[in-house]
Design an enzyme around this catalytic site. Structure first.
Site, PDB file in Angstrom:
ATOM      1  N   LYS A 216       4.828   4.689 -64.503  1.00  0.00           N
ATOM      2  CA  LYS A 216       3.588   5.276 -65.004  1.00  0.00           C
ATOM      3  C   LYS A 216       3.207   4.668 -66.351  1.00  0.00           C
ATOM      4  CE  LYS A 216       4.270   9.706 -62.649  1.00  0.00           C
ATOM      5  NZ  LYS A 216       4.559  11.157 -62.820  1.00  0.00           N
TER       6      LYS A 216
ATOM      7  N   SER B 283       5.510   9.984 -67.902  1.00  0.00           N
ATOM      8  CA  SER B 283       6.561  10.989 -67.817  1.00  0.00           C
ATOM      9  C   SER B 283       6.641  11.527 -66.401  1.00  0.00           C
ATOM     10  CB  SER B 283       6.270  12.136 -68.803  1.00  0.00           C
ATOM     11  OG  SER B 283       7.327  13.075 -68.807  1.00  0.00           O
ATOM     12  N   ASP B 284       7.811  12.015 -66.040  1.00  0.00           N
ATOM     13  CA  ASP B 284       7.973  12.643 -64.737  1.00  0.00           C
ATOM     14  C   ASP B 284       9.017  13.744 -64.840  1.00  0.00           C
ATOM     15  OD1 ASP B 284       7.073  12.309 -61.823  1.00  0.00           O
ATOM     16  OD2 ASP B 284       9.241  12.571 -61.662  1.00  0.00           O
ATOM     17  N   THR B 285       8.773  14.822 -64.114  1.00  0.00           N
ATOM     18  CA  THR B 285       9.677  15.975 -64.110  1.00  0.00           C
ATOM     19  C   THR B 285      10.090  16.286 -62.681  1.00  0.00           C
ATOM     20  OG1 THR B 285       8.620  16.919 -66.077  1.00  0.00           O
ATOM     21  CG2 THR B 285       9.917  18.430 -64.724  1.00  0.00           C
TER      22      THR B 285
ATOM     23  N   ALA C 121      11.882  12.800 -67.590  1.00  0.00           N
ATOM     24  CA  ALA C 121      12.016  11.462 -68.171  1.00  0.00           C
ATOM     25  C   ALA C 121      10.721  11.093 -68.871  1.00  0.00           C
ATOM     26  CB  ALA C 121      12.335  10.439 -67.086  1.00  0.00           C
TER      27      ALA C 121
END
Length: 197
Positions: free
Chosen positions: A53, A68-70, A105
């Site tokens: 991203k 970001s990723d969750t 992250a």
């Protein structure tokens, strides 16, 4: 207000969290394939997506870019956003009465290269009745949330305990993200919010 960071996400929660530390953002969502790879560990998965991203969002911009990723993880299984009501109910039923991990992250592309971090938190949900799950789905809140719930929203009543970073569970670990932004030359407390063109 001039943007000092490009945010490669449509998440209003990440935008609000960045605004809370005074970072003005240019919102630039990117569309990437979020399918986990075969046998991909959860941490590797969220870090890969955050990097992808950030790099995709940085194209054509002079601004540092944050991706970001969750993911919600239970017994090694990655719980993403629910596909529909039945999928949300399945996830919440599995999470109810257990302690699971939330991994977020963050990757920031900028003058210092690609900097990244991953934050792990633990969340314990109380038992949740099927009627509560149905009522919660009807609010519309779980539709775009990893694991099918929002700790900062109506689902707070389900949370018995949390260990780690609350902001990371919401979608962006502020302590760690601020350190990455400072390394990329992004000033904090500069007004915040969304930049006006």
């Amino acid at each position: 207000m001039t943007a000092t960071l490009r945010l490669a996400s449509a998440s209003p929660r990440r935008r609000e969290l960045l605004a809370s530390i005074g970072v003005a953002v240019d919102v630039h969502p990117v569309d990437i394939d979020e399918t986990p790879h075969a046998d991909e560990a959860a941490q590797d998965y969220v870090q890969r997506l955050a990097r992808a991203k950030a790099l995709a969002g940085a194209e054509g911009s002079q601004l540092p870019t944050l991706g970001s990723d969750t993911a919600v993880v239970l017994d090694g299984q990655i719980f993403g956003k629910p596909r529909d009501r039945a999928h949300a109910a399945e996830m919440l039923t599995a999470l109810a009465g257990t302690t699971h991990q939330v991994l977020t992250a963050v990757a920031v592309s900028g003058p210092a290269g690609l900097l990244e971090c991953c934050v792990a938190s633990r969340v314990t949900l109380r038992d949740i009745a099927p009627s509560e799950i149905d009522a919660y789905w009807a609010t519309g809140e779980p539709a775009d949330k990893a694991g099918g719930y929002a700790i900062q929203g109506l689902a707070a009543v389900f949370v018995a305990e949390m260990q780690g970073s609350h902001s990371a569970v919401v979608g962006l670990p502020l302590y760690e993200s601020a350190a990455l932004l400072i390394c990329q030359g992004v000033p904090l407390w500069s007004g915040g919010g969304v930049a006006v063109p």
